[in-house]
Design a protein around this motif. Sequence first.
Motif, PDB file in Angstrom:
ATOM      1  N   ARG A 156       0.829  -1.216   0.000  1.00  0.00           N
ATOM      2  CA  ARG A 156       0.000   0.000   0.000  1.00  0.00           C
ATOM      3  C   ARG A 156       0.857   1.256   0.000  1.00  0.00           C
ATOM      4  NH1 ARG A 156      -4.763  -2.233   3.633  1.00  0.00           N
ATOM      5  NH2 ARG A 156      -6.298  -2.534   1.960  1.00  0.00           N
ATOM      6  N   ARG A 157       1.935   1.205   0.804  1.00  0.00           N
ATOM      7  CA  ARG A 157       2.827   2.369   0.891  1.00  0.00           C
ATOM      8  C   ARG A 157       3.450   2.666  -0.482  1.00  0.00           C
ATOM      9  NH1 ARG A 157       4.312   6.293   0.698  1.00  0.00           N
ATOM     10  NH2 ARG A 157       5.699   7.625   1.920  1.00  0.00           N
ATOM     11  N   ILE A 158       3.835   1.602  -1.163  1.00  0.00           N
ATOM     12  CA  ILE A 158       4.426   1.760  -2.505  1.00  0.00           C
ATOM     13  C   ILE A 158       3.366   2.309  -3.456  1.00  0.00           C
ATOM     14  CG2 ILE A 158       5.368   0.491  -4.498  1.00  0.00           C
ATOM     15  CD1 ILE A 158       6.443  -1.571  -2.315  1.00  0.00           C
ATOM     16  N   ASP A 159       2.199   1.687  -3.416  1.00  0.00           N
ATOM     17  CA  ASP A 159       1.118   2.050  -4.335  1.00  0.00           C
ATOM     18  C   ASP A 159       0.712   3.517  -4.160  1.00  0.00           C
ATOM     19  OD1 ASP A 159      -0.732   1.077  -6.347  1.00  0.00           O
ATOM     20  OD2 ASP A 159      -2.302   1.494  -4.851  1.00  0.00           O
ATOM     21  N   ALA A 160       0.833   4.014  -2.931  1.00  0.00           N
ATOM     22  CA  ALA A 160       0.409   5.396  -2.638  1.00  0.00           C
ATOM     23  C   ALA A 160       1.454   6.433  -3.052  1.00  0.00           C
ATOM     24  CB  ALA A 160       0.123   5.519  -1.134  1.00  0.00           C
ATOM     25  N   ALA A 161       2.672   5.984  -3.330  1.00  0.00           N
ATOM     26  CA  ALA A 161       3.735   6.951  -3.655  1.00  0.00           C
ATOM     27  C   ALA A 161       3.642   7.348  -5.121  1.00  0.00           C
ATOM     28  CB  ALA A 161       5.093   6.316  -3.367  1.00  0.00           C
ATOM     29  N   PRO A 162       3.595   8.655  -5.409  1.00  0.00           N
ATOM     30  CA  PRO A 162       3.411   9.080  -6.803  1.00  0.00           C
ATOM     31  C   PRO A 162       4.535   8.593  -7.729  1.00  0.00           C
ATOM     32  CG  PRO A 162       3.581  10.990  -5.283  1.00  0.00           C
ATOM     33  CD  PRO A 162       3.700   9.767  -4.457  1.00  0.00           C
ATOM     34  N   GLY A 163       5.739   8.466  -7.206  1.00  0.00           N
ATOM     35  CA  GLY A 163       6.864   8.087  -8.073  1.00  0.00           C
ATOM     36  C   GLY A 163       7.103   6.593  -8.192  1.00  0.00           C
ATOM     37  N   LEU A 164       6.310   5.796  -7.468  1.00  0.00           N
ATOM     38  CA  LEU A 164       6.547   4.346  -7.467  1.00  0.00           C
ATOM     39  C   LEU A 164       5.373   3.601  -8.098  1.00  0.00           C
ATOM     40  CD1 LEU A 164       7.863   3.864  -3.784  1.00  0.00           C
ATOM     41  CD2 LEU A 164       9.179   4.410  -5.854  1.00  0.00           C
ATOM     42  N   VAL A 165       5.667   2.490  -8.731  1.00  0.00           N
ATOM     43  CA  VAL A 165       4.622   1.625  -9.266  1.00  0.00           C
ATOM     44  C   VAL A 165       4.752   0.252  -8.602  1.00  0.00           C
ATOM     45  CG1 VAL A 165       3.677   0.518 -11.328  1.00  0.00           C
ATOM     46  CG2 VAL A 165       4.652   2.830 -11.482  1.00  0.00           C
ATOM     47  N   PHE A 166       3.727  -0.132  -7.870  1.00  0.00           N
ATOM     48  CA  PHE A 166       3.759  -1.453  -7.247  1.00  0.00           C
ATOM     49  C   PHE A 166       3.568  -2.513  -8.333  1.00  0.00           C
ATOM     50  CE2 PHE A 166       1.466  -5.117  -5.414  1.00  0.00           C
ATOM     51  CZ  PHE A 166       2.503  -5.589  -4.615  1.00  0.00           C
ATOM     52  N   ARG A 167       4.552  -3.399  -8.454  1.00  0.00           N
ATOM     53  CA  ARG A 167       4.522  -4.366  -9.557  1.00  0.00           C
ATOM     54  C   ARG A 167       4.193  -5.787  -9.111  1.00  0.00           C
ATOM     55  NH1 ARG A 167       7.535  -2.017 -13.955  1.00  0.00           N
ATOM     56  NH2 ARG A 167       7.289  -3.965 -15.092  1.00  0.00           N
ATOM     57  N   GLY A 168       4.431  -6.085  -7.821  1.00  0.00           N
ATOM     58  CA  GLY A 168       4.087  -7.432  -7.392  1.00  0.00           C
ATOM     59  C   GLY A 168       5.007  -7.971  -6.332  1.00  0.00           C
ATOM     60  N   LEU A 169       5.284  -9.269  -6.403  1.00  0.00           N
ATOM     61  CA  LEU A 169       5.973  -9.976  -5.323  1.00  0.00           C
ATOM     62  C   LEU A 169       7.099 -10.850  -5.855  1.00  0.00           C
ATOM     63  CD1 LEU A 169       2.731 -11.250  -3.544  1.00  0.00           C
ATOM     64  CD2 LEU A 169       4.103  -9.248  -2.893  1.00  0.00           C
ATOM     65  N   MET A 170       8.091 -11.047  -5.019  1.00  0.00           N
ATOM     66  CA  MET A 170       9.148 -12.009  -5.356  1.00  0.00           C
ATOM     67  C   MET A 170       9.540 -12.755  -4.096  1.00  0.00           C
ATOM     68  SD  MET A 170      12.335 -11.282  -4.035  1.00  0.00           S
ATOM     69  CE  MET A 170      13.724 -11.324  -5.121  1.00  0.00           C
ATOM     70  N   THR A 171      10.026 -13.980  -4.292  1.00  0.00           N
ATOM     71  CA  THR A 171      10.587 -14.755  -3.181  1.00  0.00           C
ATOM     72  C   THR A 171      11.674 -15.655  -3.727  1.00  0.00           C
ATOM     73  OG1 THR A 171      10.053 -16.092  -1.232  1.00  0.00           O
ATOM     74  CG2 THR A 171       9.025 -16.761  -3.309  1.00  0.00           C
ATOM     75  N   HIS A 172      12.547 -16.089  -2.826  1.00  0.00           N
ATOM     76  CA  HIS A 172      13.658 -16.970  -3.219  1.00  0.00           C
ATOM     77  C   HIS A 172      13.790 -18.061  -2.170  1.00  0.00           C
ATOM     78  CE1 HIS A 172      17.604 -18.485  -4.239  1.00  0.00           C
ATOM     79  NE2 HIS A 172      18.138 -18.057  -3.122  1.00  0.00           N
ATOM     80  N   ALA A 173      13.569 -19.301  -2.589  1.00  0.00           N
ATOM     81  CA  ALA A 173      13.668 -20.417  -1.645  1.00  0.00           C
ATOM     82  C   ALA A 173      15.106 -20.920  -1.580  1.00  0.00           C
ATOM     83  CB  ALA A 173      12.717 -21.538  -2.056  1.00  0.00           C
TER      84      ALA A 173
END
Lengths: 379, 379
Positions: A156-173
């Motif tokens: 949400r914090r990312i999504d609310a920032a005008p200069g940022l675009v929330f793109r999704g998720l990553m993980t590494h097992a």
Amino acid sequence: MADEPKALDRFETPQLVLDAVRLERNLARMKTRLARFGVPLRPHIKTAKSIEVYRPALEGAVGVAVSTLAEAEYAFEHGARNILYAVGMAPGKIGRALKLKDEGADIIVTVDSIDGAQALAARAGESGIGVVVEIDSDGVRAGVKPESEEALAIARRIDAAPGLVFRGLMTHAGGSYASRSVEDIRAMAERERRAVAGTATMLREAGLGCEIVSVGSTPTALFAERFDGVTEVRAGVYMFMDLVMAGLGVCAFEDIALSVLASVIGRQADRGRLIIDAGWMALSRDRGAAKQPVGQGYGVVCDAAGRPLDDLIVVSCSQEHGIVARRDGKPLDVQDYPVGTLLRILPNHACATAAQHGSYLVTGEDGRAFARWPRINGW
Amino acid sequence: MADEPKALDRFETPQLVLDAVRLERNLARMKTRLARFGVPLRPHIKTAKSIEVYRPALEGAVGVAVSTLAEAEYAFEHGARNILYAVGMAPGKIGRALKLKDEGADIIVTVDSIDGAQALAARAGESGIGVVVEIDSDGVRAGVKPESEEALAIARRIDAAPGLVFRGLMTHAGGSYASRSVEDIRAMAERERRAVAGTATMLREAGLGCEIVSVGSTPTALFAERFDGVTEVRAGVYMFMDLVMAGLGVCAFEDIALSVLASVIGRQADRGRLIIDAGWMALSRDRGAAKQPVGQGYGVVCDAAGRPLDDLIVVSCSQEHGIVARRDGKPLDVQDYPVGTLLRILPNHACATAAQHGSYLVTGEDGRAFARWPRINGW
């Protein structure tokens, strides 16, 4: 390098040797495997750090993953546009990432904390730089808990920032490296998948798009049985393979494309051991296989043609010396290995061994070196 | 680098930081110590690999010691003439050593076997290249037994070769790194001294001159009580010092001149640990202190000014991630370390950590960086 392929005995030691035939086979194996599931690959270039090595892996790929901004810049110079910087962003590096974005890269950076997101938001201006949130699927390293309030808050914090675009998720097992069986790897792959797929569902329900749902490690990529809800798979070590992967059952010795060419520089008949000119500077200090059921010291010893020798390993290392002995502790017959004999050492961990070198000496089907491919290091 | 010194927070992480004040103190300590015994130093440049670092150590030195021919060529370019290549000679490298000799270097190479001596003799032409025989004083690595028939036979073989000049003996008590007390180090130093001094006496009685009788390791150089029969002392790590040396009682934390500047990139409140952007790529995989009574993980964590923090160490590493936690396993209060906090990590093994970097960011008395000194790597 001359046009004419040359036998390996024409080169000084130590040398990092890359078997192009095995490389090609490893690249094809991953491609075929993921194609079966219809999930695209995002090659992680942190292992190879050389366009000549990873170029064939880009065909059909969604982009590249990198572990440093130096790799990101290198990949961009060599044509990559979609670049996932898969290490948590240090605020001090934001300017350099934004510069890449300015120049036309679709650079996607990683955060796993509210303060990390704030720091990005504060400096992103109107850049529209992409951000993914890292999810911790194995408890080993970075990331926030799957389906957690924290994951939602950061997104949400990312999504609310005008200069940022929330793109999704990553993980590494990365925890899959400690698996004891192929069943363990499969279970870890499923845990990895669920961690991000479940979180993506939660975020979508909260109105946050998750264009990227990224998983990956070489073992889980090769043994996962489902990729539902996953949009891409990252992997890097698979290009070369190594003794850790062989110990996991992910590959055979015959798949390991990387080795260090070394010379015998001394032999101790009384102790039944050899000294070679590849120490930790050439092999790295990585003892990745030490925790596996069969330890490999600092590497498995092969003859100059790359055939593993009768149970010889590098048992210890100093900076420019390696000690070769039998794994079982019995003395080896040093008469078979006069000073000057060429040997090749299979690495515990391809990323670490390659990092000790500035280039690859590349061999073809006939075992002769036909090219030298530079690689980058540093940050 | 700009003329104006800059605070460390002006630099991206990870960075290899060299404290010039501590370096100077370490160089002076060794110089003063050896001067007391009237034995000259031969600085080993394998740790520093940078003329800017080791230049002050050359004053009064007999020459330099190197671990690779790349270092030998570098030292020669930067004015060194007397160069001891202190790793057993691989036959494939003889041509490169002879070229240095041709160009005016007094390059002295090392052998510890009859076949090594033969290979040299066969290719030396009329070069007059110097050769020393390596003696094994600690049973750990290379060399032939002190006062052995083998040592005599190798020296004779060298002496008989028209193109070779037998120059003497060398040994390295690397086993001193496993000492448990200063008394152990002193005993090891005496063993190191006797090994070569005794063999030199034997060879001289056989009519073989031993102009060079070379010993050395940082611990033994700093704690030996006698250097009778020794013509020079080699040491390299002493310039920087590290956690292994501190664990041995050879130095204090406050003497360690090398550290890796890193940023906090994540924090896990529930587990009480931090993630930093210095993994094994920046710190190396060296766990040299792991066998000591107090293990140091992948390094001791300090604040940005270099003051060790309350018992924090890097407990694990992946390529570009380090995990910082309390040594005692209790959770650390991550609130004190927001994302972006700068930390400095003291290295287990200075040679290995420095080797992961292409240059030193050099700080002065005020803690600000005033220079960047390049270093070489490779062979």
